[in-house]
Scaffold this active site. Structure first.
Site, PDB file in Angstrom:
ATOM      1  N   CYS A  87       0.836  -1.196   0.000  1.00  0.00           N
ATOM      2  CA  CYS A  87       0.000   0.000   0.000  1.00  0.00           C
ATOM      3  C   CYS A  87       0.877   1.255   0.000  1.00  0.00           C
ATOM      4  CB  CYS A  87      -0.974  -0.035   1.184  1.00  0.00           C
ATOM      5  SG  CYS A  87      -2.381   1.095   1.007  1.00  0.00           S
ATOM      6  N   HIS A 195      -3.423  -5.647   1.164  1.00  0.00           N
ATOM      7  CA  HIS A 195      -2.718  -5.888   2.419  1.00  0.00           C
ATOM      8  C   HIS A 195      -2.686  -7.379   2.782  1.00  0.00           C
ATOM      9  CE1 HIS A 195      -2.362  -1.712   4.089  1.00  0.00           C
ATOM     10  NE2 HIS A 195      -3.319  -1.488   3.210  1.00  0.00           N
ATOM     11  N   GLU A 197      -1.015  -8.798   5.100  1.00  0.00           N
ATOM     12  CA  GLU A 197      -0.970  -8.973   6.557  1.00  0.00           C
ATOM     13  C   GLU A 197      -2.366  -8.938   7.176  1.00  0.00           C
ATOM     14  OE1 GLU A 197      -1.071  -4.496   6.182  1.00  0.00           O
ATOM     15  OE2 GLU A 197      -0.307  -6.201   5.027  1.00  0.00           O
TER      16      GLU A 197
END
Length: 220
Positions: A87, A195, A197
């Site tokens: 990002c 993302h 994660e």
């Protein structure tokens, strides 16, 4: 031996602890690095996390690109070290010219925070070496300036050299050629807007991001 992943913290980063926890969960060891450091220390890989580095002043990533640690990141990348920008981290990589193109405001000028389905387009990268071309992954997005843009010449180069790593199956932000992530020629530098994660645990609704991070800590 456990791979150590350095996660760079800029003023305004807000995903650094998420990345460290996700890296730890897949068998790596996450370590926070400060943007004013001149060295990466003894890390095996580097992640530039999401957030709003320096408040996105001037434009996203423009100030972070000049942080002292970015010289070390550039040297690490040039030596073949794995570098991933997520990002805001992707935006910083393009500002630092470690990846081509730029990230522009989303089509429709709306901030987007929603799941996205990605298609794996290349397995020649540190995030996808354990995946297959055509695999579909559910990875959330969270951005206002995630619209990847580049010149026609750059797009042709990306396509001809298989440098597009991920595409959106239902392009949410207007990105050129549905691009969600790209890599450099060596495959050791990857930038993506979604993302991983945030998709690394069943409680988050998807574990597809863990597949990417396992590739990062399992590189040769």
């Amino acid at each position: 031996m456990t791979a150590t992943v350095g996660v760079v913290v800029f003023p305004g980063s807000n995903c650094e602890h998420d990345v460290v926890e996700a890296v730890d969960a897949v068998g790596g060891s996450g370590e926070l690095l400060w943007h004013k450091d001149n060295s990466l220390g003894d890390v095996d890989a580097v992640v530039l996390p999401g957030g709003f580095a320096h408040g996105d002043y001037l434009r996203t990533g423009a100030m972070a690109r000049f942080s002292p640690i970015m010289d070390a990141v550039a040297r690490f990348a040039q030596d073949g070290g794995p570098v991933v920008g997520i990002c805001n981290g992707f935006q910083i990589l393009t500002e630092a010219q470690l990846l081509p193109g730029a990230l522009y405001k989303n089509q429709g000028l709306k901030f987007l925070c929603q799941p996205a389905v990605l298609r794996v387009e290349s397995t020649d990268s540190v995030l996808t070496r354990g995946l297959k071309v055509g695999d579909q992954l559910s990875i959330p997005i969270n951005h206002f300036e995630g619209n990847y843009v580049c010149s026609e010449e750059t797009l042709a180069m990306l396509q001809e050299n298989n440098l597009i790593v991920f595409t959106y199956q239902n392009n949410p932000n207007g990105a050129t050629a549905d691009i969600a992530g790209i890599r450099n020629e060596k495959g050791n530098v990857v930038g993506l807007m979604p993302h991983p994660e945030r998709a690394a645990h069943p409680l988050l609704g998807s574990t597809d991001g863990a597949k990417m991070l396992k590739g990062l800590i399992g590189f040769d």
